[in-house]
Design an enzyme around this catalytic site. Structure first.
Site, PDB file in Angstrom:
ATOM      1  N   GLU A   1      -3.307   7.552  -4.714  1.00 15.62           N
ATOM      2  CA  GLU A   1      -3.747   7.134  -5.841  1.00 15.62           C
ATOM      3  C   GLU A   1      -5.254   7.527  -6.384  1.00 15.62           C
ATOM      4  O   GLU A   1      -5.924   7.925  -5.631  1.00 15.62           O
ATOM      5  CB  GLU A   1      -3.833   5.632  -5.950  1.00 15.62           C
ATOM      6  CG  GLU A   1      -2.744   4.989  -5.493  1.00 15.62           C
ATOM      7  CD  GLU A   1      -2.635   3.564  -5.518  1.00 15.62           C
ATOM      8  OE1 GLU A   1      -3.669   2.805  -5.607  1.00 15.62           O
ATOM      9  OE2 GLU A   1      -1.718   2.997  -4.988  1.00 15.62           O
TER      10      GLU A   1
ATOM     11  N   HIS B   1      -1.055   0.511 -10.008  1.00 16.84           N
ATOM     12  CA  HIS B   1      -1.885  -0.599  -9.130  1.00 16.84           C
ATOM     13  C   HIS B   1      -2.273  -1.609 -10.117  1.00 16.84           C
ATOM     14  O   HIS B   1      -3.678  -1.729  -9.646  1.00 16.84           O
ATOM     15  CB  HIS B   1      -2.856   0.444  -8.172  1.00 16.84           C
ATOM     16  CG  HIS B   1      -3.104  -0.335  -6.844  1.00 16.84           C
ATOM     17  ND1 HIS B   1      -3.527   0.137  -5.773  1.00 16.84           N
ATOM     18  CD2 HIS B   1      -3.002  -1.857  -6.612  1.00 16.84           C
ATOM     19  CE1 HIS B   1      -3.697  -0.690  -4.850  1.00 16.84           C
ATOM     20  NE2 HIS B   1      -3.404  -1.891  -5.542  1.00 16.84           N
TER      21      HIS B   1
ATOM     22  N   ARG C   1       0.853  -1.157   0.081  1.00 14.80           N
ATOM     23  CA  ARG C   1       0.015  -0.109   0.002  1.00 14.80           C
ATOM     24  C   ARG C   1       0.958   1.293  -0.030  1.00 14.80           C
ATOM     25  O   ARG C   1       2.096   1.321   0.651  1.00 14.80           O
ATOM     26  CB  ARG C   1      -0.945   0.045   1.265  1.00 14.80           C
ATOM     27  CG  ARG C   1      -2.081  -0.977   1.340  1.00 14.80           C
ATOM     28  CD  ARG C   1      -3.234  -0.237   0.493  1.00 14.80           C
ATOM     29  NE  ARG C   1      -4.520  -1.122   0.426  1.00 14.80           N
ATOM     30  CZ  ARG C   1      -4.584  -2.094  -0.535  1.00 14.80           C
ATOM     31  NH1 ARG C   1      -3.818  -2.255  -1.440  1.00 14.80           N
ATOM     32  NH2 ARG C   1      -5.941  -2.798  -0.436  1.00 14.80           N
TER      33      ARG C   1
HETATM   34  P1  NAP Z   1      -1.310 -11.635   4.626  1.00 14.42           P
HETATM   35  O1  NAP Z   1      -1.095 -13.028   4.567  1.00 14.42           O
HETATM   36  O2  NAP Z   1      -2.095 -11.044   5.857  1.00 14.42           O
HETATM   37  O3  NAP Z   1       0.337 -11.109   4.910  1.00 14.42           O
HETATM   38  C1  NAP Z   1       0.616  -9.899   5.783  1.00 14.42           C
HETATM   39  C2  NAP Z   1       1.926 -10.062   6.063  1.00 14.42           C
HETATM   40  O4  NAP Z   1       2.286  -8.712   6.722  1.00 14.42           O
HETATM   41  C3  NAP Z   1       1.848 -10.921   7.457  1.00 14.42           C
HETATM   42  O5  NAP Z   1       3.394 -12.041   7.185  1.00 14.42           O
HETATM   43  C4  NAP Z   1       2.293 -10.107   8.571  1.00 14.42           C
HETATM   44  O6  NAP Z   1       3.169 -10.854   9.504  1.00 14.42           O
HETATM   45  C5  NAP Z   1       2.987  -8.921   8.143  1.00 14.42           C
HETATM   46  N1  NAP Z   1       2.699  -7.872   8.764  1.00 14.42           N
HETATM   47  C6  NAP Z   1       1.714  -7.125   9.448  1.00 14.42           C
HETATM   48  N2  NAP Z   1       1.810  -6.019  10.020  1.00 14.42           N
HETATM   49  C7  NAP Z   1       3.122  -5.884  10.046  1.00 14.42           C
HETATM   50  C8  NAP Z   1       3.900  -4.964  10.576  1.00 14.42           C
HETATM   51  N3  NAP Z   1       3.326  -3.813  11.238  1.00 14.42           N
HETATM   52  N4  NAP Z   1       5.305  -4.899  10.133  1.00 14.42           N
HETATM   53  C9  NAP Z   1       5.806  -5.793   9.320  1.00 14.42           C
HETATM   54  N5  NAP Z   1       5.086  -6.775   8.971  1.00 14.42           N
HETATM   55  C10 NAP Z   1       3.727  -6.737   9.334  1.00 14.42           C
HETATM   56  O7  NAP Z   1      -1.556 -10.567   3.342  1.00 14.42           O
HETATM   57  P2  NAP Z   1      -1.027 -10.895   1.838  1.00 14.42           P
HETATM   58  O8  NAP Z   1      -2.346 -11.707   1.383  1.00 14.42           O
HETATM   59  O9  NAP Z   1      -0.063 -11.388   1.676  1.00 14.42           O
HETATM   60  O10 NAP Z   1      -1.563  -9.362   1.236  1.00 14.42           O
HETATM   61  C11 NAP Z   1      -0.527  -8.413   1.859  1.00 14.42           C
HETATM   62  C12 NAP Z   1      -0.831  -6.993   1.465  1.00 14.42           C
HETATM   63  O11 NAP Z   1      -0.768  -6.878   0.057  1.00 14.42           O
HETATM   64  C13 NAP Z   1      -2.483  -6.566   1.676  1.00 14.42           C
HETATM   65  O12 NAP Z   1      -2.569  -6.399   3.008  1.00 14.42           O
HETATM   66  C14 NAP Z   1      -2.683  -5.566   0.569  1.00 14.42           C
HETATM   67  O13 NAP Z   1      -2.469  -4.327   1.120  1.00 14.42           O
HETATM   68  C15 NAP Z   1      -1.470  -5.766  -0.381  1.00 14.42           C
HETATM   69  N6  NAP Z   1      -1.922  -6.072  -1.854  1.00 14.42           N
HETATM   70  C16 NAP Z   1      -1.570  -5.247  -2.683  1.00 14.42           C
HETATM   71  C17 NAP Z   1      -2.160  -5.838  -4.193  1.00 14.42           C
HETATM   72  C18 NAP Z   1      -1.731  -4.645  -5.378  1.00 14.42           C
HETATM   73  O14 NAP Z   1      -2.385  -4.872  -6.272  1.00 14.42           O
HETATM   74  N7  NAP Z   1      -0.718  -4.204  -5.345  1.00 14.42           N
HETATM   75  C19 NAP Z   1      -2.814  -6.718  -4.253  1.00 14.42           C
HETATM   76  C20 NAP Z   1      -3.129  -7.404  -3.271  1.00 14.42           C
HETATM   77  C21 NAP Z   1      -2.746  -7.217  -2.077  1.00 14.42           C
HETATM   78  P3  NAP Z   1       3.264 -10.664  11.145  1.00 14.42           P
HETATM   79  O15 NAP Z   1       1.857 -10.845  11.727  1.00 14.42           O
HETATM   80  O16 NAP Z   1       4.208 -11.757  11.731  1.00 14.42           O
HETATM   81  O17 NAP Z   1       3.874  -9.201  11.345  1.00 14.42           O
END
Ligand code: NAP
Length: 311
Positions: A259, A277, A230
């Site tokens: 954005e 994005h 994000r």
């Molecule tokens: P996920 O499986 O929930 O993974 C999120 C990871 O972030 C977890 O490993 C968590 O580990 C870590 N995390 C949470 N809070 C944190 C912090 N304060 N500092 C460091 N690490 C932290 O989610 P996902 O499915 O991989 O998706 C991740 C993100 O990608 C989404 O939330 C979304 O914003 C973004 N995304 C972007 C796009 C795009 O089009 N560019 C598309 C989809 C998703 P811990 O709990 O151990 O900290």
């Protein structure tokens, strides 16, 4: 009787059509007089559909006394006041897993495009510059260290791809995981150690400007920042200063703080590759995400278990 839904984002036809078939949809996003729309239909709204990037103020939710469910067309739900939803028994769903591989492909592509300067090379050829001499040398990936910030579903898929390029992987998150990759409790220490800092954690207040001037200084002139998470996670003003001054080598960004506005100064940075994005932007993945939105709503309104609940 059909369920009344409030639509908070512009949605593609392949999502709107099935929503319209089973529900009565009110287009809040495009409504010129939003207050009038709320006054007219607010009392009967049972569900909200929104995009991953949409932000829903509590003040809006408070005008929907019959609200039961919010279905997010995306995995990130940083725009949803989840604590308020829990307190008011409003269910929330998102679309995890189905978009993981596409977003990881986008991150991996940004790593390749920034290290091998592929965008500049494409322009070089199209502009006829090759006729005057060879394209400058770029940097190899193999043997380099990538540090993933947020080793979740997408972070792990990125790590697998970068290993396939011969890179080494480390990660930072709030908790150490049972994985083979090196864990850094300190984000700054990881930034100092890596060649690529790849941001894949959720957005929202908890991670706002996690990547700040100090982290960028630690990443240093040998380092490249990749962000597919994000825009809010990166202090964009500090990033522009770092890119302009060569404090870091480059950046590959799919997401931005405001954005679709991208600062002119960032667009002028020749060492940045910028994408609009598009992380999950494929026909196949968006269709799978749409199916999850529709099926979660259908499950809720028929009293069945939600497929992908947040809360
Ligand atoms: P996920 O499986 O929930 O993974 C999120 C990871 O972030 C977890 O490993 C968590 O580990 C870590 N995390 C949470 N809070 C944190 C912090 N304060 N500092 C460091 N690490 C932290 O989610 P996902 O499915 O991989 O998706 C991740 C993100 O990608 C989404 O939330 C979304 O914003 C973004 N995304 C972007 C796009 C795009 O089009 N560019 C598309 C989809 C998703 P811990 O709990 O151990 O900290």
């Amino acid at each position: 009787m059909k369920n009344e839904l409030l639509i908070l984002a512009p949605l593609p036809d392949f999502l709107m059509n099935p929503l319209l078939a089973a529900n009565t949809c009110h287009d809040y996003f495009h409504a010129e007089d939003k207050a009038a729309l709320l006054a007219q239909v607010g009392a009967k709204i049972r569900g909200i559909v929104m995009a991953g990037g949409s932000v829903v103020p509590v003040a809006l939710l408070e005008q929907l006394p019959k609200l039961e469910i919010m279905s997010v067309f995306g995995v990130g739900y940083d725009g949803v006041p989840v604590d308020w939803c829990k307190a008011h028994q409003v269910r929330v769903t998102n679309t995890p897993d189905v978009l993981t591989e596409d977003v990881a492909d986008t991150a991996s592509a940004l790593v390749l495009m920034t290290s091998r300067k592929l965008i500049a090379a494409n322009r070089f050829l199209h502009e006829g510059t090759w006729l005057k001499g060879a394209f400058p040398l770029a940097h190899a990936l193999h043997g380099k260290l990538a540090g993933i910030v947020g080793l979740g579903r997408i972070g792990k898929a990125i790590a697998r791809r970068l290993e396939a390029h011969g890179m080494r992987v480390a990660y930072h998150g709030r908790t150490k995981q049972e994985v083979g990759w090196e864990y850094f409790e300190s984000l700054t220490a990881m930034a100092q150690a890596v060649d690529f800092l790849v941001v894949a954690c959720p957005g929202g207040a908890a991670t706002k400007h996690l990547i700040n001037a100090e982290v960028l200084a630690a990443l240093g002139a040998k380092g490249t920042l990749i962000n597919i998470a994000r825009g809010s996670v990166v202090d964009e003003a500090a990033l522009i200063v770092a890119l302009q001054g060569g404090t870091i080598r480059g950046a590959g960004l799919d997401v931005f703080e405001n954005e679709p506005q991208v600062p002119e100064a960032l667009m002028q940075c020749g060492n940045a590759v910028l994408l609009p994005h598009l992380g999950s932007g494929t026909h196949e993945t968006r269709a799978a995400m749409a199916r999850l939105v529709v099926e979660n709503l259908a499950a809720h309104f028929s009293g069945a278990a939600l497929l992908t609940p947040v809360c």
